[in-house]
Design an enzyme around this catalytic site. Sequence first.
Site, short mmCIF file in Angstrom:
data_model
loop_
_atom_site.label_atom_id
_atom_site.label_comp_id
_atom_site.label_asym_id
_atom_site.label_seq_id
_atom_site.Cartn_x
_atom_site.Cartn_y
_atom_site.Cartn_z
N GLU A 44 0.85 -1.20 0.00
CA GLU A 44 0.00 0.00 0.00
C GLU A 44 0.88 1.24 0.00
OE1 GLU A 44 -1.43 -0.93 4.40
OE2 GLU A 44 -1.95 1.10 3.83
N CYS B 137 -3.63 -3.23 4.41
CA CYS B 137 -2.73 -4.29 4.89
C CYS B 137 -3.17 -5.68 4.46
CB CYS B 137 -2.66 -4.27 6.42
SG CYS B 137 -2.04 -2.73 7.05
N HIS C 113 -2.33 -9.87 12.11
CA HIS C 113 -1.80 -8.61 11.59
C HIS C 113 -1.50 -7.74 12.82
CE1 HIS C 113 -1.30 -4.77 9.81
NE2 HIS C 113 -2.42 -4.29 10.31
P1 HMG Z 1 -3.39 7.18 21.39
O1 HMG Z 1 -4.82 7.54 21.17
O2 HMG Z 1 -2.41 8.28 21.57
O3 HMG Z 1 -3.19 6.23 22.60
O4 HMG Z 1 -2.87 6.25 20.20
P2 HMG Z 1 -4.15 5.93 23.83
O5 HMG Z 1 -4.40 7.18 24.57
O6 HMG Z 1 -5.33 5.10 23.40
O7 HMG Z 1 -3.11 5.04 24.64
C1 HMG Z 1 -2.72 3.82 24.14
C2 HMG Z 1 -2.62 2.86 25.32
O8 HMG Z 1 -1.54 3.28 26.15
C3 HMG Z 1 -3.86 2.84 26.20
O9 HMG Z 1 -4.05 1.53 26.64
C4 HMG Z 1 -3.45 3.73 27.36
O10 HMG Z 1 -4.17 3.44 28.57
C5 HMG Z 1 -2.00 3.35 27.48
P3 HMG Z 1 -5.48 0.81 26.43
O11 HMG Z 1 -6.46 1.64 27.15
O12 HMG Z 1 -5.72 0.87 24.92
O13 HMG Z 1 -5.27 -0.55 26.96
N1 HMG Z 1 -1.20 4.35 28.20
C6 HMG Z 1 -0.26 4.04 29.10
N2 HMG Z 1 0.16 2.85 29.57
C7 HMG Z 1 1.16 2.86 30.50
N3 HMG Z 1 1.74 3.99 30.97
C8 HMG Z 1 1.33 5.20 30.53
C9 HMG Z 1 0.30 5.25 29.56
N4 HMG Z 1 -0.33 6.27 28.91
C10 HMG Z 1 -1.24 5.70 28.08
N5 HMG Z 1 1.91 6.31 31.01
C11 HMG Z 1 -3.67 4.66 18.57
C12 HMG Z 1 -3.27 4.89 20.01
C13 HMG Z 1 -3.83 3.21 18.28
C14 HMG Z 1 -5.00 5.38 18.33
C15 HMG Z 1 -2.60 5.29 17.64
O14 HMG Z 1 -1.34 4.68 17.87
C16 HMG Z 1 -2.92 5.18 16.17
O15 HMG Z 1 -3.72 5.94 15.62
N6 HMG Z 1 -2.26 4.21 15.45
C17 HMG Z 1 -2.45 4.03 14.03
C18 HMG Z 1 -3.73 3.27 13.68
C19 HMG Z 1 -3.66 1.80 14.04
O16 HMG Z 1 -2.61 1.22 14.18
N7 HMG Z 1 -4.84 1.14 14.13
C20 HMG Z 1 -4.89 -0.29 14.43
C21 HMG Z 1 -6.07 -1.01 13.81
S1 HMG Z 1 -6.25 -0.64 12.08
C22 HMG Z 1 -5.07 -1.66 11.30
O17 HMG Z 1 -4.55 -2.54 11.88
C23 HMG Z 1 -4.76 -1.32 9.88
C24 HMG Z 1 -3.45 -0.60 9.64
O18 HMG Z 1 -2.37 -1.50 9.79
C25 HMG Z 1 -3.44 0.05 8.25
C26 HMG Z 1 -3.85 -0.74 7.03
O19 HMG Z 1 -4.69 -1.64 7.04
O20 HMG Z 1 -3.36 -0.36 5.96
C27 HMG Z 1 -3.22 0.53 10.63
#
Ligand code: HMG
Length: 389
Positions: free
Chosen positions: A87, A119, A241
């Site tokens: 991609e 992906c 994945h």
């Molecule tokens: P965010 O919103 O900044 O993170 O980004 P958050 O606030 O949700 O925190 C993440 C986790 O860290 C949470 O844990 C927090 O509690 C924890 P959870 O509640 O989820 O269990 N946390 C801490 N833990 C320990 N100590 C601390 C602390 N602070 C916070 N101090 C997000 C997270 C995934 C949204 C971001 O990384 C993102 O946008 N990533 C890109 C999108 C993605 O990967 N999506 C996955 C599914 S889609 C997919 O797989 C397809 C893809 O590969 C693309 C394709 O298909 O082409 C992406």
Amino acid sequence: MNKFSTDIKIGIDSIGFSTSKYFMDLKTLAKNRNVNLEKYYSGIGQKFISVFPHNEDTITIGFDAANKILTKYNSTDNIKLLLFATETGIDQSKSGAVYLHKFLNLSSDCRVIELKHACYAATAALNFAKNFVLANPEQKALVVASDIAKYEMHSVGEPTQGGGAVAFLISQNPRIAVIEPFSGVYTNEVMDFWRPNFKKEPIVFGQLSAQCYISALKKCTESYFKSSSLTIKDIDLYCYHSPFPKMVYKAHERVFENSESTCRQFLDDSLCYSKIIGNSYTASLYISLCSLLENANANFANKRVGLFSYGSGSIGEFFSIVLKDGYSNFLLKNQHDFLLSNRQEVDFETYCNFHKDEIIDGDIEQFCTVSNLTLKMIKNGARVYEFIK
Ligand code: HMG
């Protein structure tokens, strides 16, 4: 022999992967973004991410992955189909598969094409390759999935960047695993993650994308169990994945929480590589498979592995493979260990330089690469690669 006989066992004959020569420890990012490191290390579950200089692209690392398996366990004889899943391709029109075909010295009667669906495209390629071999049992199909995942600087996706390429050969009487004939598929149009033509980095609704991933896993497994007449107890191992490791643990717990077959240790084994490579989009699921087979301290011969492929936008597929006796003799563990232990760590300034858009025309700054293939320059929009002697 009847060409379409269901007695023919088709599957993965060899598999290998590659990534960049360079990585960044997320403690460097955490420090520069003023984020608590534990958010990255345990909240997201990511330790390092692969980062790429401009002379390493999806072709050079795709070449490296494919070259590894062809050099070690196969010749190019009888490879009559090359499918390139990505991609983050290098051209809107010309297929990256043509470059791989040339650099791998495949025969001119080998069909090639590039496939895209976020992906998921490597799993589409695996299905196409399987059907191709079913119709042409003496021939083989090479799948190369290669991506460099770059998110915008300062975005929440930044710690989930990465990149890698995987290559696998699909043949009859495979040495590693047989692909089973049933799967569960779920397609649903959604705007969770996309990259319009005018943008270098994706637009992503992170929390929505995570929900979509989990919903797709639920739907796909329901459909898989219905169509196969198998139950959760029949699945010995899982591979996912992995956009970031925590996503996998969360999804697995959500969908298989009451399952006796849930085995956390093996899930850890499947994520060893992605924890230090980051998201490799199309290649990610299959790098997780390498990770499971190469890092688990167990013999999985005749075990069934359930694999979940997810591509934003969206489509999911849950399918299964059964590992062959002696499969471990055909893995590339030593080469992968060498690759991963010989990477160079970059500082924040180098990461920022690598992250900049590549130049449109002219010489590309040369950094040491994992393979002997490098992108030398872009001339009139055409990419010029060179083998380093
Ligand atoms: P965010 O919103 O900044 O993170 O980004 P958050 O606030 O949700 O925190 C993440 C986790 O860290 C949470 O844990 C927090 O509690 C924890 P959870 O509640 O989820 O269990 N946390 C801490 N833990 C320990 N100590 C601390 C602390 N602070 C916070 N101090 C997000 C997270 C995934 C949204 C971001 O990384 C993102 O946008 N990533 C890109 C999108 C993605 O990967 N999506 C996955 C599914 S889609 C997919 O797989 C397809 C893809 O590969 C693309 C394709 O298909 O082409 C992406």
